[in-house]
Design an enzyme around this catalytic site. Structure first.
Site, PDB file in Angstrom:
ATOM      1  N   HIS A 117      -9.758  23.883  25.723  1.00 33.69           N
ATOM      2  CA  HIS A 117      -8.578  24.760  25.660  1.00 33.69           C
ATOM      3  C   HIS A 117      -7.293  23.970  25.420  1.00 33.69           C
ATOM      4  O   HIS A 117      -7.166  22.828  25.858  1.00 33.69           O
ATOM      5  CB  HIS A 117      -8.440  25.550  26.975  1.00 33.69           C
ATOM      6  CG  HIS A 117      -8.275  24.655  28.172  1.00 33.69           C
ATOM      7  ND1 HIS A 117      -9.337  24.107  28.833  1.00 33.69           N
ATOM      8  CD2 HIS A 117      -7.173  24.189  28.798  1.00 33.69           C
ATOM      9  CE1 HIS A 117      -8.891  23.353  29.831  1.00 33.69           C
ATOM     10  NE2 HIS A 117      -7.570  23.383  29.825  1.00 33.69           N
ATOM     11  N   TYR A 183       2.438  17.613  22.278  1.00 33.24           N
ATOM     12  CA  TYR A 183       1.001  17.751  22.013  1.00 33.24           C
ATOM     13  C   TYR A 183       0.361  16.375  21.925  1.00 33.24           C
ATOM     14  O   TYR A 183      -0.655  16.098  22.568  1.00 33.24           O
ATOM     15  CB  TYR A 183       0.818  18.516  20.695  1.00 33.24           C
ATOM     16  CG  TYR A 183      -0.612  18.652  20.228  1.00 33.24           C
ATOM     17  CD1 TYR A 183      -1.481  19.527  20.868  1.00 33.24           C
ATOM     18  CD2 TYR A 183      -1.085  17.918  19.142  1.00 33.24           C
ATOM     19  CE1 TYR A 183      -2.790  19.654  20.440  1.00 33.24           C
ATOM     20  CE2 TYR A 183      -2.380  18.041  18.705  1.00 33.24           C
ATOM     21  CZ  TYR A 183      -3.236  18.911  19.354  1.00 33.24           C
ATOM     22  OH  TYR A 183      -4.531  19.038  18.925  1.00 33.24           O
ATOM     23  N   ALA A 185       1.423  13.517  23.060  1.00 36.00           N
ATOM     24  CA  ALA A 185       1.441  12.836  24.362  1.00 36.00           C
ATOM     25  C   ALA A 185       0.295  13.332  25.242  1.00 36.00           C
ATOM     26  O   ALA A 185      -0.389  12.541  25.899  1.00 36.00           O
ATOM     27  CB  ALA A 185       2.784  13.063  25.055  1.00 36.00           C
TER      28      ALA A 185
END
Ligand SMILES: *[C@@H]1O[C@H](CO)[C@@H](O)[C@H](O)[C@H]1NC(C)=O
Ligand SMILES: *[C@@H]1O[C@H](CO)[C@@H](O)[C@H](O)[C@H]1NC(C)=O
Ligand SMILES: *[C@@H]1O[C@H](CO)[C@@H](O)[C@H](O)[C@H]1NC(C)=O
Length: 294
Positions: A117, A183, A185
């Site tokens: 997810h 994102y 990171a």
């Protein structure tokens, strides 16, 4: 230098052609959790696992989508298998323990935990605004912290079955690029955490495998919409785009053979990482050409 390149080249070719020692029947009757299974790669993984005879436990936030995916799993799979869903929001860490408990109760045991997810990616310039920090916290919670929590709760049940954790990461977790740095990171963090955890489990003699998947551009509707949003349509002309279905299959195979890492699509992802390591400035120039934000 020439020798180094030759070795890389040969290992590319070997890696490329040898991957397929996979027998789908080893997944028959296995108990699998797939997170983020309401769409994209997660949904396709649920269908592949169902076809291969696994029991499937899927999670996401949208109950109506999960019900549709379960219905399709029932059509594709064997009626003696279990197809279960659980609604959960992965920005809430207290939901992670419940999720693993419910899966263990429902399935009886756990063989695979597939962490897939993500939160919708915040794209755009980093200006240090309050909005940017809210986005960063949210991204790190959902894309990284919840993975660490879920994996930690699952170690004990997975130890009983010599099971596996499959972590879906991205090229953005190996090669940083502008305008999606939260994102990136969160995906780099996955590498640090799970590559280290793999070693700790090994030292402790815990036979739970960890497969980190470095995935290139996948043509899900979310991904394409995001690329247009930041006016980086150049990327679409240049980068080879894989389908969610093929990507899902490559991930499942890598997890089943307990690979350390999966790269998909193999050559583009490997070559991008290699160029980034050897010639980072060249890579930066390239990204600056690709991303032309108004
Ligand atoms: C950062 O915040 C600014 C406004 O404050 C916004 O325009 C920009 O899109 C944000 N960037 C990200 C990555 O969310
Ligand atoms: C797990 O692997 C060990 C060897 O590392 C083996 O002795 C044991 O029987 C396996 N357990 C299961 C449940 O497969
Ligand atoms: C770990 O478990 C797997 C799957 O049961 C098995 O194939 C492998 O031999 C085990 N590894 C070790 C080191 O015991």
């Amino acid at each position: 230098m020439k020798q180094v390149l030759a070795i890389f080249f040969v290992s590319f070719i070997i890696g490329y052609y040898i991957i397929d020692d996979f027998d789908a029947s080893i997944l028959k009757g296995k108990n699998v959790i797939v997170t983020g299974a309401s769409g994209g790669i997660g949904e396709q993984m649920a269908y592949h696992y169902a076809r291969m005879g696994a029991n499937v436990f899927i999670t996401a936030r949208s109950e109506s989508r999960l019900k549709q995916v379960i219905k399709r799993c029932e059509e594709l799979g064997d009626s003696t298998r279990q197809y279960l869903y659980h609604v959960a929001d992965m920005s809430d860490m207290s939901a992670t323990e419940t999720l693993i408990k419910k899966a263990e109760e429902g399935l009886g045991s756990i063989d695979y935990l597939v962490l897939n997810h993500i939160v919708l990616t915040y794209m755009g310039q980093w200006l240090g605004s309050r909005e940017n920090f809210t986005g960063l916290s949210n991204t790190v919670d959902v894309n990284f912290l919840s993975y660490a929590h879920l994996a930690s709760h699952a170690i004990q049940p997975l130890q009983k079955t010599n099971g596996s954790i499959i972590v879906i990461s991205s090229v953005a977790g190996r090669v940083a690029q502008p305008y999606s740095i939260s994102y990136s990171a969160s995906k780099f963090a996955l590498d640090g955490f799970f590559s280290g955890l793999r070693q700790e489990l090994n030292i402790r003699g815990i036979n739970v495998s960890i497969t980190l998947c470095i995935i290139g551009l996948v043509g899900t509707s979310n991904a394409i919409q995001k690329i247009h949003e930041i006016h980086a349509s150049n990327i679409l002309n240049w980068a080879p785009m894989a389908s969610a279905e093929d990507t899902a299959l490559a991930i499942i195979k890598g997890g089943a053979v307990r690979a350390r890492e999966v790269f998909y699509p193999y050559l583009p992802v490997r070559i991008t990482s290699l160029i980034n390591n050897l010639a980072p400035r060249l890579m930066e120039k390239f990204f600056q050409l690709m991303y032309q934000v108004d």
